[in-house]
Design a protein around this motif. Structure first.
Motif, PDB file in Angstrom:
ATOM      1  N   GLN A 111       0.811  -1.219   0.000  1.00 12.19           N
ATOM      2  CA  GLN A 111       0.000   0.000   0.000  1.00 12.19           C
ATOM      3  C   GLN A 111       0.851   1.277   0.000  1.00 12.19           C
ATOM      4  N   ARG A 112       2.073   1.213   0.485  1.00 13.30           N
ATOM      5  CA  ARG A 112       2.846   2.447   0.646  1.00 13.30           C
ATOM      6  C   ARG A 112       4.222   2.339  -0.016  1.00 13.30           C
ATOM      7  N   ARG A 113       5.217   1.941   0.733  1.00 18.33           N
ATOM      8  CA  ARG A 113       6.573   1.833   0.184  1.00 18.33           C
ATOM      9  C   ARG A 113       6.740   0.435  -0.405  1.00 18.33           C
ATOM     10  N   THR A 114       6.972   0.386  -1.710  1.00 15.93           N
ATOM     11  CA  THR A 114       6.994  -0.909  -2.401  1.00 15.93           C
ATOM     12  C   THR A 114       8.379  -1.314  -2.891  1.00 15.93           C
ATOM     13  N   ARG A 115       9.382  -0.445  -2.674  1.00 12.88           N
ATOM     14  CA  ARG A 115      10.710  -0.796  -3.187  1.00 12.88           C
ATOM     15  C   ARG A 115      11.824  -0.202  -2.340  1.00 12.88           C
ATOM     16  N   ILE A 116      12.986  -0.810  -2.514  1.00 13.67           N
ATOM     17  CA  ILE A 116      14.220  -0.346  -1.890  1.00 13.67           C
ATOM     18  C   ILE A 116      15.173  -0.045  -3.037  1.00 13.67           C
ATOM     19  N   SER A 117      15.812   1.122  -2.999  1.00 14.49           N
ATOM     20  CA  SER A 117      16.776   1.446  -4.048  1.00 14.49           C
ATOM     21  C   SER A 117      18.109   1.818  -3.414  1.00 14.49           C
ATOM     22  N   LEU A 118      19.162   1.659  -4.189  1.00 10.39           N
ATOM     23  CA  LEU A 118      20.506   2.006  -3.736  1.00 10.39           C
ATOM     24  C   LEU A 118      21.416   2.114  -4.940  1.00 10.39           C
ATOM     25  N   GLU A 119      22.582   2.717  -4.724  1.00  9.81           N
ATOM     26  CA  GLU A 119      23.605   2.804  -5.761  1.00  9.81           C
ATOM     27  C   GLU A 119      24.823   2.017  -5.304  1.00  9.81           C
ATOM     28  N   VAL A 120      25.435   1.307  -6.257  1.00  6.57           N
ATOM     29  CA  VAL A 120      26.639   0.530  -5.969  1.00  6.57           C
ATOM     30  C   VAL A 120      27.709   0.932  -6.975  1.00  6.57           C
ATOM     31  N   ARG A 121      28.927   1.129  -6.494  1.00  6.78           N
ATOM     32  CA  ARG A 121      30.036   1.464  -7.406  1.00  6.78           C
ATOM     33  C   ARG A 121      30.231   0.341  -8.426  1.00  6.78           C
ATOM     34  N   GLU A 122      30.574   0.719  -9.643  1.00  2.00           N
ATOM     35  CA  GLU A 122      30.782  -0.270 -10.699  1.00  2.00           C
ATOM     36  C   GLU A 122      31.908  -1.244 -10.354  1.00  2.00           C
ATOM     37  N   THR A 123      32.873  -0.812  -9.534  1.00  2.07           N
ATOM     38  CA  THR A 123      33.989  -1.690  -9.168  1.00  2.07           C
ATOM     39  C   THR A 123      33.698  -2.557  -7.944  1.00  2.07           C
ATOM     40  N   ASN A 124      32.564  -2.343  -7.283  1.00  5.39           N
ATOM     41  CA  ASN A 124      32.248  -3.098  -6.072  1.00  5.39           C
ATOM     42  C   ASN A 124      31.440  -4.351  -6.428  1.00  5.39           C
ATOM     43  N   LEU A 125      32.138  -5.302  -7.042  1.00 10.07           N
ATOM     44  CA  LEU A 125      31.485  -6.521  -7.510  1.00 10.07           C
ATOM     45  C   LEU A 125      30.879  -7.330  -6.366  1.00 10.07           C
ATOM     46  N   SER A 126      31.561  -7.396  -5.227  1.00 12.19           N
ATOM     47  CA  SER A 126      31.022  -8.184  -4.112  1.00 12.19           C
ATOM     48  C   SER A 126      29.690  -7.615  -3.640  1.00 12.19           C
ATOM     49  N   ALA A 127      29.542  -6.291  -3.597  1.00  9.90           N
ATOM     50  CA  ALA A 127      28.262  -5.685  -3.202  1.00  9.90           C
ATOM     51  C   ALA A 127      27.194  -5.948  -4.262  1.00  9.90           C
ATOM     52  N   GLN A 128      27.575  -5.837  -5.537  1.00  4.25           N
ATOM     53  CA  GLN A 128      26.609  -6.111  -6.615  1.00  4.25           C
ATOM     54  C   GLN A 128      26.070  -7.530  -6.494  1.00  4.25           C
ATOM     55  N   LEU A 129      26.985  -8.487  -6.279  1.00  9.20           N
ATOM     56  CA  LEU A 129      26.566  -9.890  -6.167  1.00  9.20           C
ATOM     57  C   LEU A 129      25.732 -10.120  -4.908  1.00  9.20           C
ATOM     58  N   PHE A 130      26.122  -9.505  -3.799  1.00  9.18           N
ATOM     59  CA  PHE A 130      25.369  -9.634  -2.556  1.00  9.18           C
ATOM     60  C   PHE A 130      23.926  -9.159  -2.743  1.00  9.18           C
ATOM     61  N   PHE A 131      23.761  -7.958  -3.294  1.00 10.86           N
ATOM     62  CA  PHE A 131      22.411  -7.426  -3.457  1.00 10.86           C
ATOM     63  C   PHE A 131      21.613  -8.248  -4.471  1.00 10.86           C
TER      64      PHE A 131
END
Length: 172
Positions: free
Chosen positions: A105-125
């Motif tokens: 009904q209200r907040r339906t998403r979570i957004s964030l920015e990840v550095r292009e070089t931070n592969l471990s964070a990209q894979l984690f998310f």
């Protein structure tokens, strides 16, 4: 439960308080090439729509997240787990806490920015249900690096119905 050969560690996730700042800064410095300074945290947390939370194991802060509340989404500004506590399920528990704050009904998403070089964070998310939705060119003040916008989204009942019908038609 095993997580990549290590025991999963249960943590308590609570509001960040001033006393946590020393441990949060230590995690920040151990996690990022361009870390936030204490003033960055304080400036952010003074805003009405900004929330800070920590993951605590025993008496120790082992992770933290800073996010903003917007009308239809949560926007993660900073998210880290202490290097020696990674791959123990702490980040996943922090994501689960964020997801529990969403509603159709209200907040339906979570957004964030990840550095292009931070592969471990990209894979984690990605492993936690986030999808890359855009590229922000030259996004950061401290480098010319691009950022990937990643989003986690819950579906409302209409979208779930349409999605299951689409899958049913494809399977049939």
């Amino acid at each position: 439960m095993q997580v990549q050969g290590k025991e999963k560690l249960r943590v308590h996730i609570r509001w960040m308080i001033r006393r946590d700042m020393g441990e949060v800064l230590q995690i920040e410095k151990g996690s990022f090439e361009f870390p936030w300074f204490e003033e960055d945290f304080v400036r952010c947390l003074r805003q009405r729509n900004c929330i800070g939370m920590v993951a605590e194991h025993g008496e120790r802060v082992v992770g933290f997240m800073i996010y903003e509340l917007h009308k239809t989404r949560l926007h993660v500004l900073n998210f880290a787990v202490a290097p020696e506590y990674r791959r123990l399920g702490i980040g996943q528990q922090m994501i689960e806490k964020l997801v529990s704050k969403l509603s159709s009904q209200r907040r339906t998403r979570i957004s964030l920015e990840v550095r292009e070089t931070n592969l471990s964070a990209q894979l984690f998310f990605k492993q936690n249900g986030f999808l890359a939705t855009a590229v922000l060119r030259d996004f950061y003040d401290d480098s010319t690096e691009d950022a990937y916008v990643m989003q986690y989204r819950i579906m409302n009942e209409t979208e779930e119905y349409e999605s299951s019908n689409r899958i049913h038609r494809l399977a049939g």
